[in-house]
Design a protein around this motif. Sequence first.
Motif, PDB file in Angstrom:
ATOM      1  N   ASN A 179       6.818   5.392  -8.948  1.00 50.18           N
ATOM      2  CA  ASN A 179       5.566   5.896  -9.516  1.00 50.18           C
ATOM      3  C   ASN A 179       4.982   4.909 -10.528  1.00 50.18           C
ATOM      4  OD1 ASN A 179       5.895   8.147  -7.937  1.00 50.18           O
ATOM      5  ND2 ASN A 179       6.679   9.430  -9.586  1.00 50.18           N
ATOM      6  N   LEU A 180       5.824   4.412 -11.417  1.00 52.32           N
ATOM      7  CA  LEU A 180       5.360   3.469 -12.425  1.00 52.32           C
ATOM      8  C   LEU A 180       4.956   2.136 -11.783  1.00 52.32           C
ATOM      9  CD1 LEU A 180       4.894   3.073 -15.471  1.00 52.32           C
ATOM     10  CD2 LEU A 180       7.260   2.236 -15.624  1.00 52.32           C
ATOM     11  N   SER A 181       5.763   1.668 -10.846  1.00 57.60           N
ATOM     12  CA  SER A 181       5.490   0.382 -10.188  1.00 57.60           C
ATOM     13  C   SER A 181       4.176   0.408  -9.422  1.00 57.60           C
ATOM     14  CB  SER A 181       6.629   0.023  -9.233  1.00 57.60           C
ATOM     15  OG  SER A 181       7.827  -0.200  -9.922  1.00 57.60           O
ATOM     16  N   VAL A 182       3.904   1.491  -8.720  1.00 52.17           N
ATOM     17  CA  VAL A 182       2.654   1.587  -7.963  1.00 52.17           C
ATOM     18  C   VAL A 182       1.467   1.620  -8.925  1.00 52.17           C
ATOM     19  CG1 VAL A 182       1.286   3.080  -6.432  1.00 52.17           C
ATOM     20  CG2 VAL A 182       3.688   2.587  -5.903  1.00 52.17           C
ATOM     21  N   ARG A 183       1.613   2.326 -10.031  1.00 54.25           N
ATOM     22  CA  ARG A 183       0.541   2.337 -11.033  1.00 54.25           C
ATOM     23  C   ARG A 183       0.248   0.916 -11.518  1.00 54.25           C
ATOM     24  NH1 ARG A 183       1.910   5.268 -16.171  1.00 54.25           N
ATOM     25  NH2 ARG A 183       1.633   3.330 -17.297  1.00 54.25           N
ATOM     26  N   TYR A 184       1.323   0.176 -11.831  1.00 58.39           N
ATOM     27  CA  TYR A 184       1.155  -1.216 -12.279  1.00 58.39           C
ATOM     28  C   TYR A 184       0.519  -2.056 -11.176  1.00 58.39           C
ATOM     29  CZ  TYR A 184       3.671  -1.208 -16.762  1.00 58.39           C
ATOM     30  OH  TYR A 184       4.047  -1.019 -18.063  1.00 58.39           O
ATOM     31  N   ALA A 185       0.992  -1.894  -9.951  1.00 56.49           N
ATOM     32  CA  ALA A 185       0.466  -2.704  -8.841  1.00 56.49           C
ATOM     33  C   ALA A 185      -1.028  -2.458  -8.634  1.00 56.49           C
ATOM     34  CB  ALA A 185       1.239  -2.407  -7.564  1.00 56.49           C
ATOM     35  N   ASP A 228       0.452  -6.171  -4.135  1.00 47.23           N
ATOM     36  CA  ASP A 228       0.441  -5.344  -2.929  1.00 47.23           C
ATOM     37  C   ASP A 228       1.123  -4.013  -3.251  1.00 47.23           C
ATOM     38  OD1 ASP A 228       0.988  -4.062  -0.512  1.00 47.23           O
ATOM     39  OD2 ASP A 228       1.535  -5.902   0.530  1.00 47.23           O
ATOM     40  N   PRO A 229       0.341  -2.943  -3.478  1.00 46.73           N
ATOM     41  CA  PRO A 229       0.942  -1.655  -3.844  1.00 46.73           C
ATOM     42  C   PRO A 229       1.904  -1.098  -2.797  1.00 46.73           C
ATOM     43  CG  PRO A 229      -1.433  -1.621  -4.236  1.00 46.73           C
ATOM     44  CD  PRO A 229      -1.124  -2.885  -3.485  1.00 46.73           C
ATOM     45  N   ASN A 230       1.629  -1.366  -1.518  1.00 43.64           N
ATOM     46  CA  ASN A 230       2.516  -0.850  -0.468  1.00 43.64           C
ATOM     47  C   ASN A 230       3.876  -1.536  -0.508  1.00 43.64           C
ATOM     48  OD1 ASN A 230       0.621   1.013   0.627  1.00 43.64           O
ATOM     49  ND2 ASN A 230      -0.402  -0.689   1.638  1.00 43.64           N
ATOM     50  N   LEU A 231       3.874  -2.842  -0.701  1.00 38.92           N
ATOM     51  CA  LEU A 231       5.132  -3.582  -0.808  1.00 38.92           C
ATOM     52  C   LEU A 231       5.885  -3.160  -2.066  1.00 38.92           C
ATOM     53  CD1 LEU A 231       7.113  -5.752   0.097  1.00 38.92           C
ATOM     54  CD2 LEU A 231       5.608  -7.462  -0.974  1.00 38.92           C
ATOM     55  N   VAL A 232       5.158  -3.019  -3.169  1.00 36.43           N
ATOM     56  CA  VAL A 232       5.771  -2.575  -4.427  1.00 36.43           C
ATOM     57  C   VAL A 232       6.403  -1.195  -4.236  1.00 36.43           C
ATOM     58  CG1 VAL A 232       5.220  -1.790  -6.768  1.00 36.43           C
ATOM     59  CG2 VAL A 232       4.390  -4.006  -5.960  1.00 36.43           C
ATOM     60  N   GLU A 233       5.689  -0.299  -3.587  1.00 31.46           N
ATOM     61  CA  GLU A 233       6.214   1.056  -3.380  1.00 31.46           C
ATOM     62  C   GLU A 233       7.513   1.032  -2.579  1.00 31.46           C
ATOM     63  OE1 GLU A 233       4.734   5.479  -2.105  1.00 31.46           O
ATOM     64  OE2 GLU A 233       3.686   3.788  -1.196  1.00 31.46           O
ATOM     65  N   ILE A 284      12.952  -7.943  -3.211  1.00 26.44           N
ATOM     66  CA  ILE A 284      12.665  -7.073  -4.359  1.00 26.44           C
ATOM     67  C   ILE A 284      13.955  -6.376  -4.783  1.00 26.44           C
ATOM     68  CG2 ILE A 284      11.515  -4.944  -5.088  1.00 26.44           C
ATOM     69  CD1 ILE A 284       9.092  -5.827  -3.362  1.00 26.44           C
ATOM     70  N   VAL A 285      14.689  -5.855  -3.824  1.00 26.38           N
ATOM     71  CA  VAL A 285      15.948  -5.167  -4.104  1.00 26.38           C
ATOM     72  C   VAL A 285      16.951  -6.135  -4.733  1.00 26.38           C
ATOM     73  CG1 VAL A 285      17.917  -3.979  -3.036  1.00 26.38           C
ATOM     74  CG2 VAL A 285      15.580  -3.444  -2.296  1.00 26.38           C
ATOM     75  N   GLU A 286      17.079  -7.312  -4.178  1.00 28.44           N
ATOM     76  CA  GLU A 286      18.066  -8.281  -4.635  1.00 28.44           C
ATOM     77  C   GLU A 286      17.763  -8.841  -6.025  1.00 28.44           C
ATOM     78  OE1 GLU A 286      20.494 -11.275  -2.115  1.00 28.44           O
ATOM     79  OE2 GLU A 286      18.523 -12.190  -2.499  1.00 28.44           O
ATOM     80  N   ILE A 322       6.964  -6.968 -10.741  1.00 32.26           N
ATOM     81  CA  ILE A 322       6.511  -5.625 -11.114  1.00 32.26           C
ATOM     82  C   ILE A 322       7.659  -4.628 -11.010  1.00 32.26           C
ATOM     83  CG2 ILE A 322       5.042  -3.689 -10.393  1.00 32.26           C
ATOM     84  CD1 ILE A 322       2.900  -5.829  -9.652  1.00 32.26           C
ATOM     85  N   VAL A 323       8.388  -4.651  -9.911  1.00 29.06           N
ATOM     86  CA  VAL A 323       9.483  -3.690  -9.740  1.00 29.06           C
ATOM     87  C   VAL A 323      10.579  -3.930 -10.773  1.00 29.06           C
ATOM     88  CG1 VAL A 323      11.292  -2.837  -8.180  1.00 29.06           C
ATOM     89  CG2 VAL A 323       8.974  -3.252  -7.306  1.00 29.06           C
ATOM     90  N   ALA A 324      10.940  -5.173 -11.009  1.00 24.57           N
ATOM     91  CA  ALA A 324      11.977  -5.466 -12.011  1.00 24.57           C
ATOM     92  C   ALA A 324      11.537  -4.974 -13.386  1.00 24.57           C
ATOM     93  CB  ALA A 324      12.283  -6.962 -12.047  1.00 24.57           C
ATOM     94  N   HIS A 325      10.294  -5.253 -13.754  1.00 28.99           N
ATOM     95  CA  HIS A 325       9.795  -4.824 -15.064  1.00 28.99           C
ATOM     96  C   HIS A 325       9.754  -3.302 -15.169  1.00 28.99           C
ATOM     97  CE1 HIS A 325       7.596  -4.644 -18.768  1.00 28.99           C
ATOM     98  NE2 HIS A 325       6.526  -4.129 -18.186  1.00 28.99           N
ATOM     99  N   CYS A 326       9.235  -2.638 -14.156  1.00 30.60           N
ATOM    100  CA  CYS A 326       9.144  -1.180 -14.205  1.00 30.60           C
ATOM    101  C   CYS A 326      10.531  -0.536 -14.194  1.00 30.60           C
ATOM    102  CB  CYS A 326       8.266  -0.661 -13.074  1.00 30.60           C
ATOM    103  SG  CYS A 326       6.514  -1.065 -13.339  1.00 30.60           S
ATOM    104  N   ASP A 327      11.481  -1.144 -13.500  1.00 31.63           N
ATOM    105  CA  ASP A 327      12.858  -0.639 -13.555  1.00 31.63           C
ATOM    106  C   ASP A 327      13.382  -0.710 -14.986  1.00 31.63           C
ATOM    107  OD1 ASP A 327      15.326   0.363 -12.496  1.00 31.63           O
ATOM    108  OD2 ASP A 327      16.109  -1.680 -12.425  1.00 31.63           O
TER     109      ASP A 327
END
Length: 163
Positions: free
Chosen positions: A19-25, A32-37, A75-77, A108-113
């Motif tokens: 949720n947070l990552s998509v907002r940031y994206a 790319d919000p879809n990739l971030v999601e 992104i996962v790694e 974005i994902v690392a930061h939002c995590d």
Amino acid sequence: MKDAGCSERVIEHCLAVRNLSVRYACEIPDADPNLVEAGAVLHDIGRSVTHDISHAQVGADICRKLGFSEDICLIVERHIGAGLPAAECAEYGLDAHDCIPLTLEEKIVAHCDNLVKGADVITIGERMSLALKSGLRTEARERIARLSDEIEGLRTLRSEKKQ
């Protein structure tokens, strides 16, 4: 995530990060919000196997075996803190390759995590305090701070352009 064996708690965390990552994206140009999601939802899939630091590399391997795109797997790694350089990976007994987030979506994902504890959004100051209390090495804390500055700066630029 459930089929992989993740607990409800891990799934709730991943959904909060999504949720947070998509907002940031959506607030950062060229993201790319879809990739971030997709990456955010799956970022902790490795916790179905282990809760130690290796969960990121384990999770990326799971995603590769499931046929996800390499963009999602990376992104996962690369989501741990603000990433791990190859030397630190080796010190932790992980595959010794660079796991620093490079793409905007990885960052974005690392930061939002870093901004989600459990399923609750926290401040970067709270994350830094937790990192210090846990004994996280100075270099890793500095990477987290730099990543925060970069991503928050991109959000600020967009806000300023709107005005």
